[in-house]
Scaffold this motif. Sequence first.
Motif, PDB file in Angstrom:
ATOM      1  N   HIS A 127       0.834  -1.209   0.000  1.00  0.00           N
ATOM      2  CA  HIS A 127       0.000   0.000   0.000  1.00  0.00           C
ATOM      3  C   HIS A 127       0.865   1.253   0.000  1.00  0.00           C
ATOM      4  O   HIS A 127       0.530   2.242  -0.661  1.00  0.00           O
ATOM      5  CB  HIS A 127      -0.959  -0.003   1.195  1.00  0.00           C
ATOM      6  N   LEU A 128       1.966   1.223   0.726  1.00  0.00           N
ATOM      7  CA  LEU A 128       2.877   2.367   0.742  1.00  0.00           C
ATOM      8  C   LEU A 128       3.453   2.601  -0.655  1.00  0.00           C
ATOM      9  O   LEU A 128       3.491   3.734  -1.137  1.00  0.00           O
ATOM     10  CB  LEU A 128       4.011   2.153   1.752  1.00  0.00           C
ATOM     11  N   LEU A 129       3.866   1.541  -1.317  1.00  0.00           N
ATOM     12  CA  LEU A 129       4.417   1.658  -2.659  1.00  0.00           C
ATOM     13  C   LEU A 129       3.376   2.229  -3.617  1.00  0.00           C
ATOM     14  O   LEU A 129       3.679   3.118  -4.415  1.00  0.00           O
ATOM     15  CB  LEU A 129       4.896   0.287  -3.137  1.00  0.00           C
ATOM     16  N   ARG A 130       2.159   1.737  -3.533  1.00  0.00           N
ATOM     17  CA  ARG A 130       1.076   2.261  -4.376  1.00  0.00           C
ATOM     18  C   ARG A 130       0.870   3.751  -4.119  1.00  0.00           C
ATOM     19  O   ARG A 130       0.746   4.550  -5.052  1.00  0.00           O
ATOM     20  CB  ARG A 130      -0.222   1.500  -4.108  1.00  0.00           C
ATOM     21  N   ASP A 131       0.873   4.146  -2.844  1.00  0.00           N
ATOM     22  CA  ASP A 131       0.677   5.552  -2.488  1.00  0.00           C
ATOM     23  C   ASP A 131       1.819   6.433  -3.000  1.00  0.00           C
ATOM     24  O   ASP A 131       1.590   7.555  -3.474  1.00  0.00           O
ATOM     25  CB  ASP A 131       0.542   5.713  -0.972  1.00  0.00           C
ATOM     26  N   ILE A 132       3.039   5.924  -2.908  1.00  0.00           N
ATOM     27  CA  ILE A 132       4.189   6.706  -3.394  1.00  0.00           C
ATOM     28  C   ILE A 132       4.102   6.881  -4.907  1.00  0.00           C
ATOM     29  O   ILE A 132       4.320   7.984  -5.423  1.00  0.00           O
ATOM     30  CB  ILE A 132       5.516   6.028  -2.990  1.00  0.00           C
ATOM     31  N   LEU A 133       3.799   5.815  -5.626  1.00  0.00           N
ATOM     32  CA  LEU A 133       3.676   5.925  -7.081  1.00  0.00           C
ATOM     33  C   LEU A 133       2.542   6.868  -7.465  1.00  0.00           C
ATOM     34  O   LEU A 133       2.677   7.656  -8.406  1.00  0.00           O
ATOM     35  CB  LEU A 133       3.473   4.544  -7.704  1.00  0.00           C
ATOM     36  N   GLU A 134       1.457   6.803  -6.751  1.00  0.00           N
ATOM     37  CA  GLU A 134       0.342   7.718  -7.013  1.00  0.00           C
ATOM     38  C   GLU A 134       0.780   9.169  -6.792  1.00  0.00           C
ATOM     39  O   GLU A 134       0.471  10.045  -7.599  1.00  0.00           O
ATOM     40  CB  GLU A 134      -0.826   7.368  -6.090  1.00  0.00           C
ATOM     41  N   GLU A 169       0.795  -8.779  -9.748  1.00  0.00           N
ATOM     42  CA  GLU A 169      -0.558  -8.288  -9.440  1.00  0.00           C
ATOM     43  C   GLU A 169      -0.564  -6.770  -9.486  1.00  0.00           C
ATOM     44  O   GLU A 169       0.469  -6.134  -9.481  1.00  0.00           O
ATOM     45  CB  GLU A 169      -0.998  -8.757  -8.051  1.00  0.00           C
ATOM     46  N   ALA A 170      -1.764  -6.235  -9.515  1.00  0.00           N
ATOM     47  CA  ALA A 170      -1.918  -4.772  -9.513  1.00  0.00           C
ATOM     48  C   ALA A 170      -1.604  -4.227  -8.131  1.00  0.00           C
ATOM     49  O   ALA A 170      -1.827  -4.897  -7.123  1.00  0.00           O
ATOM     50  CB  ALA A 170      -3.325  -4.389  -9.917  1.00  0.00           C
ATOM     51  N   LEU A 171      -1.065  -3.023  -8.123  1.00  0.00           N
ATOM     52  CA  LEU A 171      -0.787  -2.364  -6.832  1.00  0.00           C
ATOM     53  C   LEU A 171      -2.053  -1.817  -6.232  1.00  0.00           C
ATOM     54  O   LEU A 171      -2.975  -1.479  -6.848  1.00  0.00           O
ATOM     55  CB  LEU A 171       0.216  -1.223  -7.028  1.00  0.00           C
TER      56      LEU A 171
END
Length: 142
Positions: free
Chosen positions: A3-10, A140-142
């Motif tokens: 979730h952190l990685l997804r948030d950073i990429l976002e 898988e999708a982030l």
Amino acid sequence: RKHLLRDILETRKIIEPHIARLAAEKASSQEVAYLEDLVGRQGVKVRAGKLAIEEDSSFHHTLARASGNRVLLLLVESCMDLLHDSRKQNLQSPERARRSVEGHADLLAAIKSHDPDAAFGAMRRHIDGIENAIQARAGEAL
């Protein structure tokens, strides 16, 4: 962690294309020369099969500095710190490392030509490529 990685990429998708736009408008000749040097050194390392994490991070840091906005610079520094482990894993792949150099070269061309729209698009494609590589590695999708 996922979730952190997804948030950073976002977050990067939101701010870094705008940073690239500003850098294309404001970059000094010295900053452009340093970006050229970084892309060159990154390419040499990647062709030699070495990691180029320092050059990769410095490239994004220099773009943020060239934007002329200190708050954006602080945000990029925070994202780079948070992504350190992920970058080590993601840039291990020779294909991903090569694509990183290509993305930086595209960004550099837009910055050198002072084309804000091209810089914005190049950064967006670069970050999308990073996200796709991470998703492919994770399966898988982030």
